[in-house]
Enzyme design. Structure first.
Site, mmCIF file in Angstrom:
data_model
loop_
_atom_site.group_PDB
_atom_site.id
_atom_site.type_symbol
_atom_site.label_atom_id
_atom_site.label_comp_id
_atom_site.label_asym_id
_atom_site.label_seq_id
_atom_site.Cartn_x
_atom_site.Cartn_y
_atom_site.Cartn_z
ATOM 1 N N TRP A 189 0.839 -1.192 0.000
ATOM 2 C CA TRP A 189 0.000 0.000 0.000
ATOM 3 C C TRP A 189 0.881 1.252 0.000
ATOM 4 O O TRP A 189 1.873 1.325 0.717
ATOM 5 C CB TRP A 189 -0.914 0.018 1.235
ATOM 6 C CG TRP A 189 -1.693 1.301 1.337
ATOM 7 C CD1 TRP A 189 -2.803 1.638 0.644
ATOM 8 C CD2 TRP A 189 -1.369 2.424 2.164
ATOM 9 N NE1 TRP A 189 -3.208 2.911 0.980
ATOM 10 C CE2 TRP A 189 -2.347 3.416 1.908
ATOM 11 C CE3 TRP A 189 -0.349 2.691 3.088
ATOM 12 C CZ2 TRP A 189 -2.342 4.664 2.558
ATOM 13 C CZ3 TRP A 189 -0.336 3.931 3.724
ATOM 14 C CH2 TRP A 189 -1.324 4.883 3.457
ATOM 15 N N ASP A 357 -15.615 10.008 0.841
ATOM 16 C CA ASP A 357 -16.157 9.304 2.002
ATOM 17 C C ASP A 357 -16.754 10.281 3.028
ATOM 18 O O ASP A 357 -16.285 11.406 3.181
ATOM 19 C CB ASP A 357 -15.021 8.503 2.643
ATOM 20 C CG ASP A 357 -15.505 7.439 3.594
ATOM 21 O OD1 ASP A 357 -16.716 7.365 3.843
ATOM 22 O OD2 ASP A 357 -14.652 6.677 4.091
ATOM 23 N N TRP A 467 -15.452 3.836 -7.004
ATOM 24 C CA TRP A 467 -15.867 2.564 -6.388
ATOM 25 C C TRP A 467 -14.664 2.005 -5.624
ATOM 26 O O TRP A 467 -13.711 1.515 -6.215
ATOM 27 C CB TRP A 467 -16.326 1.599 -7.469
ATOM 28 C CG TRP A 467 -16.836 0.268 -7.025
ATOM 29 C CD1 TRP A 467 -16.139 -0.718 -6.385
ATOM 30 C CD2 TRP A 467 -18.168 -0.232 -7.202
ATOM 31 N NE1 TRP A 467 -16.943 -1.799 -6.161
ATOM 32 C CE2 TRP A 467 -18.197 -1.537 -6.655
ATOM 33 C CE3 TRP A 467 -19.328 0.277 -7.792
ATOM 34 C CZ2 TRP A 467 -19.344 -2.327 -6.677
ATOM 35 C CZ3 TRP A 467 -20.467 -0.514 -7.805
ATOM 36 C CH2 TRP A 467 -20.476 -1.797 -7.253
ATOM 37 N N ASP A 468 -14.710 2.085 -4.304
ATOM 38 C CA ASP A 468 -13.550 1.743 -3.485
ATOM 39 C C ASP A 468 -13.704 0.361 -2.861
ATOM 40 O O ASP A 468 -14.812 -0.185 -2.749
ATOM 41 C CB ASP A 468 -13.377 2.801 -2.386
ATOM 42 C CG ASP A 468 -11.917 2.995 -1.988
ATOM 43 O OD1 ASP A 468 -11.089 2.110 -2.285
ATOM 44 O OD2 ASP A 468 -11.609 4.031 -1.368
ATOM 45 N N MET A 469 -12.582 -0.208 -2.455
ATOM 46 C CA MET A 469 -12.539 -1.489 -1.733
ATOM 47 C C MET A 469 -11.308 -1.444 -0.841
ATOM 48 O O MET A 469 -10.188 -1.508 -1.322
ATOM 49 C CB MET A 469 -12.443 -2.662 -2.709
ATOM 50 C CG MET A 469 -12.450 -4.021 -2.026
ATOM 51 S SD MET A 469 -11.493 -5.237 -2.918
ATOM 52 C CE MET A 469 -11.997 -6.742 -2.080
ATOM 53 N N ASP A 538 -3.000 5.528 -3.163
ATOM 54 C CA ASP A 538 -3.354 6.525 -2.152
ATOM 55 C C ASP A 538 -2.187 7.463 -1.864
ATOM 56 O O ASP A 538 -2.366 8.492 -1.210
ATOM 57 C CB ASP A 538 -3.772 5.833 -0.854
ATOM 58 C CG ASP A 538 -5.194 5.305 -0.919
ATOM 59 O OD1 ASP A 538 -5.931 5.690 -1.841
ATOM 60 O OD2 ASP A 538 -5.574 4.502 -0.042
#
Length: 727
Positions: A189, A357, A467-469, A538
């Site tokens: 990440w 969000d 569309w996040d996960m 991110d």
């Protein structure tokens, strides 16, 4: 060109404009003969046919879909367990079919042909007489591309149940190549898509994901290359899996120096029950050959994925410049604050505002409300329709963030349906970011999400969806699957996701969908089939993004790469970089901003206005042009790349120096991909000076680079061909 068959010799020659792929039936087994640059087809081609030492058996035969248990001790492409517990099958050749065009794959994303003359598909039919297992190997050849698309369909034509333990998409043996290296994208990440390259030695080199998603750690892509392969020279054999779940890719070198590469759905914790008459379709793998280095391989993938994987009205449209409120406000906002950011964005020429969000349920932090897809009237008293209308009134389109695959234990949905998440009865439910994963194997769960989202899309003018996960799959079990099918859960989850995405995207074709998984955790071709762009990472730090975007471009088109300017100090690494530098990096992808525009000084606003204006002029070239990587951020202090139009009459060059160099030598940047016979007018940034230089000179001598004596310097050149009579 096309599929040429010599039936007497058992030879299949798949021949495109610049590539050949050859298969021979040897003692009933499909064997790999050749994959590489185009060969002329001659009758007969007996000098190419495989002659395997008889005493070596199958362990020396370069099989196209190898099995285990009958003398081949290398990695098999499939394994089946029979009802009596035995695991021995032996597929033998049982015929072939040739189909014009490219058939779709039921329930799976796939590359497509718009015209049947673009491609030919060979189906090799294999059969195990004892068990009744039939396997259909699919090979699609594109006439004008160095591409082979492979998959397999396994069918139970017997009278008893079969259980698949392994069902990969493709296996290719490379014989007589003892100088191969493997390249793949690794990371974590916030530092996705690092290019890893290492020699293939005896033994196995393996990358995979057991996370239920393609993952930040490894992308479902790998390439085998020769030692001398560079950006512009040498052979490259690329493998890209069109799949969004757990995968495996492995290169196994045997004691004779032959390498077997295989790729497909991860066999770990996988099983699939086939009742008589049932079939299993593997995802497809897109195999690209290049005899002109990595750059040519990448551009082949880019053109194919941009035009024959992505779909819908946004496939060919220029993408909008957006501002996202996430790093500007996080969860702390109200309607007036959002409108203020949009108002400032409109003044600067930005086209789309994205509400991230925090707009739904009681979402004041990331520990609640996922699944409760209704607006929080505390923050948005007039609801989504009101804030969307206010944004539209400012001249911007309205976009919205969702995380539809997740559920918060602190949510109305969970309190009503605690069994709707993936879970194993009696076991702890592992939370990540205080959330669980919805069980997309269940139709009622997918229907709930579809109904919730479609109600919003039908009543609010949403033009864009992120569309996040944000977490991997754990406790992978389903309350609705019987015990003998629990090992199917992970793959059924992905199939359920694809079914929902097909419904949503086809039902609302006017919406531009962007996929995200904490950034690049699910940046794969499977998602691009439904959503033509992806939030790449991110990590928005411009220096880190040089590597992330460069590595991602090894296989994915720039039109798919979301790239934003964020505030400094950067929220991920704390680095302070100039706004020009951040803008130049982000303009090398799908451009946007992720910060509070209302906090900018007048000088910064003028810089943003200039960046937005510039990107509107160049985005067609950036998003659809051919990418040439010139300097790697993985190899030095200077990075550079360029975009060239298909007719080679227009080009754009970006260059970056991360750290200042004292008493630096003179540098020049050799360009690539230009027409050597054309002359180009060269504009350096916003300078009015436009010298005319030949394409041959620009590629052989290069452009002089002059860096200011400071850290984080960037710049760009625009090239325009001078047509005869206009000089």
């Amino acid at each position: 060109m096309g599929v040429i068959v010599q039936e007497q010799a058992g030879l299949f020659h798949l021949q495109s404009s610049d590539m050949s792929y050859m298969i021979q039936i040897v003692d009933g087994y499909p064997a790999h003969v050749y994959w590489g640059g185009r060969l002329k087809h001659r009758e007969p081609m007996s000098d190419l046919l495989i002659h395997t030492p008889e005493r070596a058996g199958l362990d020396r035969l370069p099989q196209e879909y190898p099995q285990y248990g009958s003398g081949d001790f290398r990695n098999p492409a499939y394994q089946v367990e029979l009802e009596d517990g035995t695991r021995i099958t032996e597929l033998k050749y049982d015929g072939y079919r040739i189909i014009k065009g490219k058939p779709s794959l039921t329930g799976l994303p796939a590359v497509y042909a718009e015209d049947e003359n673009e491609a030919d598909t060979l189906e090799l039919l294999l059969k195990d007489a004892y068990s009744g297992l039939r396997v259909v190997l699919l090979y699609t050849l594109f006439a004008d591309r160095n591409v082979i698309v492979r998959s397999a369909r396994l069918i139970n034509e017997g009278e008893k149940r079969l259980r698949l333990r392994r069902a990969l998409s493709a296996s290719v043996d490379f014989s007589g190549k003892d100088d191969l290296e493997i390249m793949y994208l690794s990371g974590a990440w916030a530092r996705e898509a690092n290019i890893t390259r290492r020699p293939l030695l005896q033994g196995e080199t393996r990358i995979d994901s057991k996370r239920g998603m393609s993952s930040h750690q490894f992308n479902p892509f790998a390439a085998l290359v020769t030692k001398e392969t560079t950006e512009s020279h040498g052979e490259a054999f690329g493998f890209s899996l069109v799949y969004s779940g757990g995968f495996e890719a492995a290169a196994e070198v045997d004691s004779f120096g032959s390498a077997r590469f295989s790729i497909g759905v991860n066999s770990f914790d996988f099983a699939w029950l086939l009742n008589p008459g049932e079939s299993f379709q593997t995802p497809e793998v897109v195999m690209v050959y290049s005899g002109q280095g990595l750059g040519d391989m990448s551009r082949t993938y880019h053109r194919l994925y941009r035009t024959r994987l992505c779909r819908g009205q946004y496939r060919d449209e220029e993408r909008p410049i957006l501002v996202n409120n996430w790093e500007a406000t996080y969860f702390n906002f109200d309607a007036d604050k959002l409108e203020a950011i949009a108002e400032e964005g409109a003044k600067l020429g930005i086209e789309l505002f994205v509400l991230d969000d925090g707009w739904f349920g009681k979402r004041d932090s990331d520990n609640s409300s996922l699944g409760d897809w209704y607006e929080d009237r505390r923050k948005l008293p007039g609801g989504l329709a009101d804030i969307a209308e206010r944004i539209n009134r400012r001249g911007l389109k309205f976009g919205l963030w969702f995380e539809p695959e997740m559920i918060s234990p602190d949510s109305e949905l969970y309190r009503k349906h605690p069994d709707w998440c993936l879970h194993v009865p009696g076991r702890r439910r592992s939370e990540a970011r205080w959330q669980l994963v919805l069980d997309y194997t269940r139709k009622e769960v997918r229907d709930y999400i579809y109904d919730s989202l479609s109600a919003i899309f039908s009543s609010v003018p949403v033009a864009y969806v992120k569309w996040d996960m944000n977490r991997c799959l754990t406790e992978i079990g389903s309350a609705v699957l019987p015990p003998e099918r629990q090992s199917e859960t992970a793959h059924r989850y992905v199939l359920g996701l694809y079914e929902l995405l097909e419904r949503i995207t086809s039902g609302f074709p006017h919406i531009l969908f962007e996929s995200c998984s904490s950034g690049g955790g699910r940046f794969d071709p499977g998602m691009l089939y439904y959503m033509p762009q992806t939030w790449t990472s991110d990590n928005t730090d411009a220096v880190e993004r040089l590597k992330i975007q460069y590595g991602t471009s090894l296989v994915y088109p720039v039109s798919a790469i979301g790239a934003h300017v964020s505030a400094v100090p950067n929220h991920q690494v704390g680095r302070i970089t100039p706004l020009d530098f951040r803008g130049d990096v982000a303009m090398s992808g799908n451009f946007g901003y992720e910060l509070d525009l209302t906090k900018f000084s007048d000088e910064e606003k003028e810089t943003v206005k200039r960046q937005v204006s510039t990107y509107k002029q160049i985005r067609g070239l950036v998003q659809k042009g051919d990418l040439y990587r010139l300097k790697s951020p993985f190899e030095g202090n200077v990075s550079a790349w360029m975009f060239i139009s298909e007719d080679k009459e227009e080009a754009l060059v970006y260059y970056f120096q991360v750290m200042a160099v004292p008493n630096a030598p003179r540098r020049s940047l050799r360009l690539a991909g230009l027409h050597p016979e054309l002359d180009y007018e060269v504009q350096s940034g916003d300078s009015g000076h436009k010298p005319v230089l030949g394409g041959d000179r620009l590629m052989r001598l290069g452009l002089p680079l002059v860096f200011e004596q400071r850290d984080y310097v960037s710049g760009w050149f625009r090239l325009q061909a001078i047509k005869p009579g206009n000089a």
